[in-house]
Scaffold this active site. Structure first.
Site, PDB file in Angstrom:
ATOM      1  N   LYS A  20       0.813  -1.217   0.000  1.00  0.00           N
ATOM      2  CA  LYS A  20       0.000   0.000   0.000  1.00  0.00           C
ATOM      3  C   LYS A  20       0.846   1.267   0.000  1.00  0.00           C
ATOM      4  O   LYS A  20       0.547   2.229  -0.719  1.00  0.00           O
ATOM      5  CB  LYS A  20      -0.927  -0.018   1.218  1.00  0.00           C
ATOM      6  N   GLY A  73       0.671  -6.097  15.376  1.00  0.00           N
ATOM      7  CA  GLY A  73       0.223  -4.852  15.971  1.00  0.00           C
ATOM      8  C   GLY A  73       1.280  -3.764  16.002  1.00  0.00           C
ATOM      9  O   GLY A  73       2.464  -3.994  15.740  1.00  0.00           O
ATOM     10  N   THR A  74       0.816  -2.548  16.337  1.00  0.00           N
ATOM     11  CA  THR A  74       1.704  -1.381  16.325  1.00  0.00           C
ATOM     12  C   THR A  74       2.774  -1.467  17.408  1.00  0.00           C
ATOM     13  O   THR A  74       3.918  -1.053  17.193  1.00  0.00           O
ATOM     14  CB  THR A  74       0.882  -0.099  16.511  1.00  0.00           C
ATOM     15  N   TYR A  95       3.210   6.981  10.251  1.00  0.00           N
ATOM     16  CA  TYR A  95       2.679   5.855   9.485  1.00  0.00           C
ATOM     17  C   TYR A  95       2.894   6.080   7.991  1.00  0.00           C
ATOM     18  O   TYR A  95       2.696   7.189   7.478  1.00  0.00           O
ATOM     19  CB  TYR A  95       1.191   5.662   9.792  1.00  0.00           C
ATOM     20  N   ASP A  97       1.205   5.251   5.477  1.00  0.00           N
ATOM     21  CA  ASP A  97       0.020   5.511   4.654  1.00  0.00           C
ATOM     22  C   ASP A  97      -0.718   6.771   5.101  1.00  0.00           C
ATOM     23  O   ASP A  97      -1.904   6.946   4.794  1.00  0.00           O
ATOM     24  CB  ASP A  97      -0.932   4.307   4.678  1.00  0.00           C
ATOM     25  N   ASN A 216      -6.712   3.515   2.837  1.00  0.00           N
ATOM     26  CA  ASN A 216      -7.012   2.091   2.932  1.00  0.00           C
ATOM     27  C   ASN A 216      -7.465   1.485   1.614  1.00  0.00           C
ATOM     28  O   ASN A 216      -7.413   0.271   1.436  1.00  0.00           O
ATOM     29  CB  ASN A 216      -8.086   1.848   3.999  1.00  0.00           C
ATOM     30  N   HIS A 351      12.708  20.731 -36.624  1.00  0.00           N
ATOM     31  CA  HIS A 351      11.763  19.832 -37.289  1.00  0.00           C
ATOM     32  C   HIS A 351      12.300  18.403 -37.382  1.00  0.00           C
ATOM     33  O   HIS A 351      13.413  18.183 -37.851  1.00  0.00           O
ATOM     34  CB  HIS A 351      11.462  20.295 -38.724  1.00  0.00           C
ATOM     35  N   ASN A 365      22.651  25.251 -36.997  1.00  0.00           N
ATOM     36  CA  ASN A 365      21.332  24.967 -37.556  1.00  0.00           C
ATOM     37  C   ASN A 365      21.280  23.494 -37.944  1.00  0.00           C
ATOM     38  O   ASN A 365      22.065  23.030 -38.766  1.00  0.00           O
ATOM     39  CB  ASN A 365      21.048  25.827 -38.782  1.00  0.00           C
ATOM     40  N   SER A 393      19.085  19.455 -44.470  1.00  0.00           N
ATOM     41  CA  SER A 393      17.912  18.619 -44.211  1.00  0.00           C
ATOM     42  C   SER A 393      18.163  17.173 -44.632  1.00  0.00           C
ATOM     43  O   SER A 393      18.852  16.902 -45.618  1.00  0.00           O
ATOM     44  CB  SER A 393      16.705  19.166 -44.971  1.00  0.00           C
TER      45      SER A 393
END
Length: 452
Positions: A20, A73-74, A95, A97, A216, A351, A365, A393
């Site tokens: 995520k 868990g945290t 955090y 996210d 989320n 060009h 040029n 050219s």
């Protein structure tokens, strides 16, 4: 202060094969928004878990990582980063996210923490719909957090709730981390329990709750992108930049734009891009990680990892790829592509041209249809064009090759050898004229048709 970012979560609701926290807001992964914020306050560590190698690949080399496997868990996440915590420094917990938190808010939290000599300071906010959030309970000068599922009916009426952002005393964390218990329905270790252990604690109430809005799912990702975009554009407009249509303009958080520059609709500017004053960008331009000077025009063009000096004109329909450097007053026009090429002052390629691995002098040029043939299937080779040269050219310059100062290549030439200064190089078949041939051929074809 040390900064610990929790970024180990799975993020099931994103419906993605990627973690995520690497999903982007305005072209920048969420984790990098948070890392950059953290770096403003001290050394940064990141707790990784789900697809850890992918998350690590987005992090700067100086950011330490700590593996949380499994994710319990945290509180458990902080346990996994125990070696990062110093008893002599405070610990800010963020955090991966939650990307829109501001420096100003962290400074307020830090000030409260230091002035009160707290063991923990909690960032909170007030909401009319607190369901699902941990409630803030104050008793005898201390703060504790009651989770929604454990709150009494009276406690559920409390509208001040926990954001999950904390500053802890590092010493307090190290002394109490092992006291956390997973004796709960989820079998997890919660950081909120650590808050309740503190003898000295207080809160800072956040006014703008968008700052602590997490992501989320992809709907929330889009919502935060819209908010972030609006704030960035408003800041730019207040600093003197004209955004013709904010609804169709996307500018990243690390972009700098000078005053009196005009950004036209359907323009995207991302990465670490800097644009000077009095420029015109767009419509339909895309610029990434580039440095652009003053009085530059970039019209309907792509610019990536390039440097454009003052008074340059790019586009429409040009593509400047990585390693392009355009000196002052250069003109790059329709359907011209450049890569790893430096174009000198006052030179122009207007060009249908490809310039790769080339160094072009001043006042050159480059005619329409010119190609630097820089690749033989195995290796790239350089082309050098001296000051004042004129490339006719439809010239093909087969590298490695050096076109001297003031030299001219004839139109339609294939140049395979170096051209001396002020010389004319012709690399094409001599023109042959056969008088009356076309008329005779038409008559032959006409007679053949009649016979059939």
């Amino acid at each position: 202060m040390k900064v610990l970012i929790l970024a180990a979560g799975l993020g099931k609701r994103m419906k993605s094969k990627y973690p995520k926290v690497v999903h982007k807001i305005l072209g920048k992964p969420m984790i990098n928004w948070v890392v950059d914020l953290g770096k403003a306050f001290g050394e940064v560590g990141v707790v990784v878990g789900h697809k850890a190698d992918i998350v690590k690949s987005y992090l700067p080399e100086d950011v330490k990582t700590y593996l949380q496997e499994p994710q319990l868990g945290t509180g458990h996440a902080v346990m996994c980063a125990r070696d990062f915590i110093s008893e002599n420094e405070d610990l800010l917990v963020l955090y991966g996210d939650v990307p829109l938190l501001s420096k100003e808010t962290i400074n307020k939290l830090k000030k409260e923490h230091e002035e009160q000599k707290n063991q923990v300071t909690v960032l909170t906010f007030v909401t009319d719909n607190p369901a699902g959030y941990g409630r803030i309970i104050r008793e005898n000068g201390k703060v504790r957090i009651v989770e929604d599922k454990d709150a009494t009916e009276e406690e559920k009426k409390i509208k001040e709730v926990n954001s999950g952002i904390y500053i802890f005393s590092g010493k307090f964390v190290l002394e109490n981390l092992d006291k956390l218990s997973n004796n709960n329905a989820q079998g997890e270790y919660y950081l909120t329990d650590l808050v309740g252990m503190a003898e000295r604690s207080s809160t800072v109430i956040l006014e703008d709750i968008v700052e602590v809005s997490g992501v989320n799912d992809r709907i929330q990702l889009a919502q935060l992108e819209t908010i972030a975009k609006q704030r960035i554009l408003e800041k730019l407009m207040l600093s003197g930049v004209t955004i013709v249509d904010p609804n169709s303009t996307f500018i990243g958080p690390d972009v700098e734009i000078g005053m009196d520059t005009i950004i036209y609709p359907f323009t995207i500017i991302e990465g670490y891009t800097k644009i000077g004053e009095d420029c015109e960008v767009g419509p339909y331009s895309h610029i990434v990680d580039s440095n652009i000077g003053n009085e530059v025009k970039v019209i309907r063009s792509e610019v990536e990892k390039s440097v454009i000096e003052n008074k340059v004109s790019v586009g429409p329909f040009s593509r400047l790829r990585e390693g392009t450097v355009l000196k002052e007053k250069v003109k790059i026009g329709n359907f011209v592509e450049t890569k790893k090429t430096t174009v000198g002052k006052n030179s122009k390629a207007q060009h249908l041209t490809y310039l790769g691995d080339a160094t072009i002098g001043e006042d050159v040029n480059v005619g329409a249809g010119t190609i630097t043939c820089n690749y033989d299937g195995y290796k790239k080779y350089p082309t050098y064009i001296g000051d004042g040269a004129f490339i006719g050219s439809n010239s093909s310059l087969v590298a490695p090759v050096n076109i001297g100062k003031g030299a001219i290549t004839g139109a339609g030439s294939v140049i395979t050898e170096d051209v001396p200064n002020d010389a004319l190089a012709l690399g094409r078949a001599r023109q042959i004229i056969k008088e009356g041939w076309a008329k005779k051929k038409r008559e032959e074809l006409k007679n053949a048709d009649h016979k059939e």
